[in-house]
Write an enzyme that holds these catalytic residues in place. Structure first.
Site, PDB file in Angstrom:
ATOM      1  N   SER A  45      40.259  46.911  37.908  1.00 41.47           N
ATOM      2  CA  SER A  45      39.449  46.589  38.506  1.00 41.47           C
ATOM      3  C   SER A  45      38.262  45.525  37.304  1.00 41.47           C
ATOM      4  O   SER A  45      37.146  44.792  37.947  1.00 41.47           O
ATOM      5  CB  SER A  45      38.637  47.788  38.355  1.00 41.47           C
ATOM      6  OG  SER A  45      38.629  49.068  37.921  1.00 41.47           O
ATOM      7  N   HIS A 272      32.074  50.685  36.364  1.00 36.70           N
ATOM      8  CA  HIS A 272      32.178  49.019  35.865  1.00 36.70           C
ATOM      9  C   HIS A 272      31.429  47.906  35.494  1.00 36.70           C
ATOM     10  O   HIS A 272      30.564  48.723  35.598  1.00 36.70           O
ATOM     11  CB  HIS A 272      33.528  48.930  37.616  1.00 36.70           C
ATOM     12  CG  HIS A 272      34.827  50.315  37.845  1.00 36.70           C
ATOM     13  ND1 HIS A 272      34.919  51.459  37.916  1.00 36.70           N
ATOM     14  CD2 HIS A 272      35.677  49.027  37.621  1.00 36.70           C
ATOM     15  CE1 HIS A 272      36.188  51.593  37.815  1.00 36.70           C
ATOM     16  NE2 HIS A 272      36.701  50.201  37.919  1.00 36.70           N
TER      17      HIS A 272
END
Length: 289
Positions: A45, A272
């Site tokens: 990711s 993230h």
């Protein structure tokens, strides 16, 4: 069977042949356009860039059109990108399928072949719940013990030691990088590390850890990065040091490259990267290339 030259090399070779043989490599309408540099991006990711606009569900992989592979390809007109990075991927998904809901994604290494010119790979954080411990389990434990060190205590009381998990990861990464080289023997392979997520000192509400776990979490974050870097060195591959580049841009900084505890579907998934991180990595890769 001879292998075609990478796109960047062909103009130089063409010029040398023209001088040597007094024959051009084609002119006017007869001159052929150089073939594109075939670039394959592998990773998890932190490569895919979930929820960074423009976002693409990509069968659960959550790849962004502004992740660093896409930004590299957009900056150069000689690059043909195949991005198979996928959120949740671990080293196992380089060689085995990854299932997300009803979607089954082929092993990432299936995207490589003898014609691949450039490979970037950034993976390992999802192995053995390394990232999950840092950003999930420790946060949950901190709810009941906000002033203690519940993660460090759990490890000391018989949990799977971080050092053991990182050692296993190192071995898996060395094997994975060898497999990349086997699938794309003529490619330039560049390993991309992980950024600073946890501040070296202090903390903040966007990173809710037990007060005593802050130093432990920083060591885990740094240990993951050093493990990837060491594996790249053992495999003889180039390495992009995003740890150094992201100094001062952790979750708790005034200019974070990593989102905090709350997902923003118009910017980044919780814990993230924001687009700023993807752009910084793209700039490092473009400079390297």
């Amino acid at each position: 069977m001879s292998r075609r030259l990478p796109a960047l090399a062909r103009p130089l070779v063409c010029g040398v042949l023209a001088l040597a043989a007094l024959t051009g490599c084609g002119s006017g309408s007869e001159q052929e356009e150089p073939e594109a540099l075939e670039y394959v991006a592998l990773g998890d990711s932190f490569t895919a860039g979930p929820f960074i606009p423009p976002a693409d569900p990509a069968g659960g992989c959550l790849r962004s059109g502004s992740n660093y592979p896409s930004l590299v390809a957009a900056a150069r007109d000689d690059v043909e990108l195949t991005d198979v990075s996928c959120s949740g991927a671990g080293t196992v998904h380089l060689t085995t399928p990854q299932t997300i809901g009803a979607d089954i994604h082929a092993p990432q290494l299936d995207a490589l072949d003898a014609d691949t010119d450039l490979v970037t790979v950034s993976i390992g954080g999802n192995d053995d719940q390394i990232a999950g411990s840092l950003l999930g389990v420790c946060q949950q434990l901190a709810v009941a013990d906000p002033t203690g060190a519940p993660c460090a205590t759990a490890e000391a009381s018989g949990g799977d030691p971080v050092s053991t998990r990182l050692a296993r990861l190192n071995t898996r990464l060395v094997d994975a990088f060898a497999a990349v080289r086997e699938r794309a023997p003529e490619a330039r392979v560049v390993v991309v590390g992980y950024p600073q997520i946890v501040p070296s000192e202090g903390g903040c509400g966007d990173l809710p850890l037990g007060l005593g776990d802050r130093a432990w979490a920083y060591r885990l974050n740094q240990g993951l990065t050093l493990t990837v870097q060491d594996a790249a060195a053992k495999a003889g591959l180039e390495y992009v040091d995003t740890w150094a580049a992201s100094a001062g841009h952790d979750i708790c900084s005034t200019d974070p490259w990593i989102n905090g505890r709350t997902t923003d579907e118009g910017a980044a998934m919780a814990y993230h990267p924001f687009r700023a991180y993807e752009q910084a990595v793209a700039d490092l890769l473009l400079e390297l290339l």
